[in-house]
Motif scaffolding. Structure first.
Motif, mmCIF file in Angstrom:
data_model
loop_
_atom_site.group_PDB
_atom_site.id
_atom_site.type_symbol
_atom_site.label_atom_id
_atom_site.label_comp_id
_atom_site.label_asym_id
_atom_site.label_seq_id
_atom_site.Cartn_x
_atom_site.Cartn_y
_atom_site.Cartn_z
ATOM 1 N N GLU A 98 4.720 91.556 -14.302
ATOM 2 C CA GLU A 98 4.477 91.764 -12.873
ATOM 3 C C GLU A 98 4.123 93.220 -12.578
ATOM 4 O O GLU A 98 3.230 93.501 -11.788
ATOM 5 N N THR B 100 8.815 89.109 -18.120
ATOM 6 C CA THR B 100 8.313 88.682 -16.813
ATOM 7 C C THR B 100 8.198 89.875 -15.872
ATOM 8 O O THR B 100 7.178 90.053 -15.192
ATOM 9 N N ILE B 101 9.226 90.700 -15.825
ATOM 10 C CA ILE B 101 9.202 91.876 -14.960
ATOM 11 C C ILE B 101 8.098 92.839 -15.385
ATOM 12 O O ILE B 101 7.336 93.343 -14.555
ATOM 13 N N GLU C 257 13.186 87.598 -19.307
ATOM 14 C CA GLU C 257 13.206 88.214 -17.979
ATOM 15 C C GLU C 257 12.522 89.577 -17.994
ATOM 16 O O GLU C 257 11.765 89.911 -17.086
#
Length: 147
Positions: A22, A18-19, A15
């Motif tokens: 982005e 992924t953050i 996670e």
């Protein structure tokens, strides 16, 4: 009040990556931490007389690899070098990972570690590890000495 669901298999690292990806995409920044050490992916296949161990190592040369085999594990280490092009770079965005790596793969059965064969082609390292014959499967006939 916000209700959070309990997720015991929640992968915090995935996670966070992924953050961070982005955020990097939005701001056009490459996080230098993303270019740190990496772990090559592995595949272990059991055959009748041997094991095949394959590792994905694109961009790694044979001279940058160190392979050590024991009867019950394989230790692979090395380094993936970043390209050293000296052309003027106006902007760079890379998701490649460079640096040193290390991977230890445990084997389900003992192997004849001194008979290991290695092949490195198209970024895939393939090790053929012959199985050691188990003492349990051999039959030894016991006879009485005549008195």
């Amino acid at each position: 009040m916000t209700l959070l669901h309990y997720r015991p298999l929640f992968d915090v690292d995935a996670e966070l990556r992924t953050i961070q990806g982005e955020v990097n995409r939005i701001f056009g920044v490459v996080n230098p931490l993303n270019q740190s050490d990496f772990v090559p992916l592995a595949e272990l296949v059991e055959m009748k007389d041997s094991f095949l161990l394959r590792l994905e190592l694109p961009g790694v040369t044979k001279t940058d690899l160190n392979i050590e085999v024991t009867p019950d594990s394989v230790h692979i280490s090395g380094q993936r070098q970043a390209s050293t092009e000296t052309a003027e770079i106006l902007n760079e965005r890379s998701e490649f990972r460079y640096g040193s790596f290390e991977r230890v793969v445990g084997l389900p059965k003992e192997v004849k570690h001194n008979e290991t064969k290695a092949n490195y082609e198209n970024g895939i390292l393939t090790l053929t590890l012959p199985k050691r014959l188990s003492e349990e499967n051999t039959v030894h006939k016991v006879t009485f000495e005549q008195i």
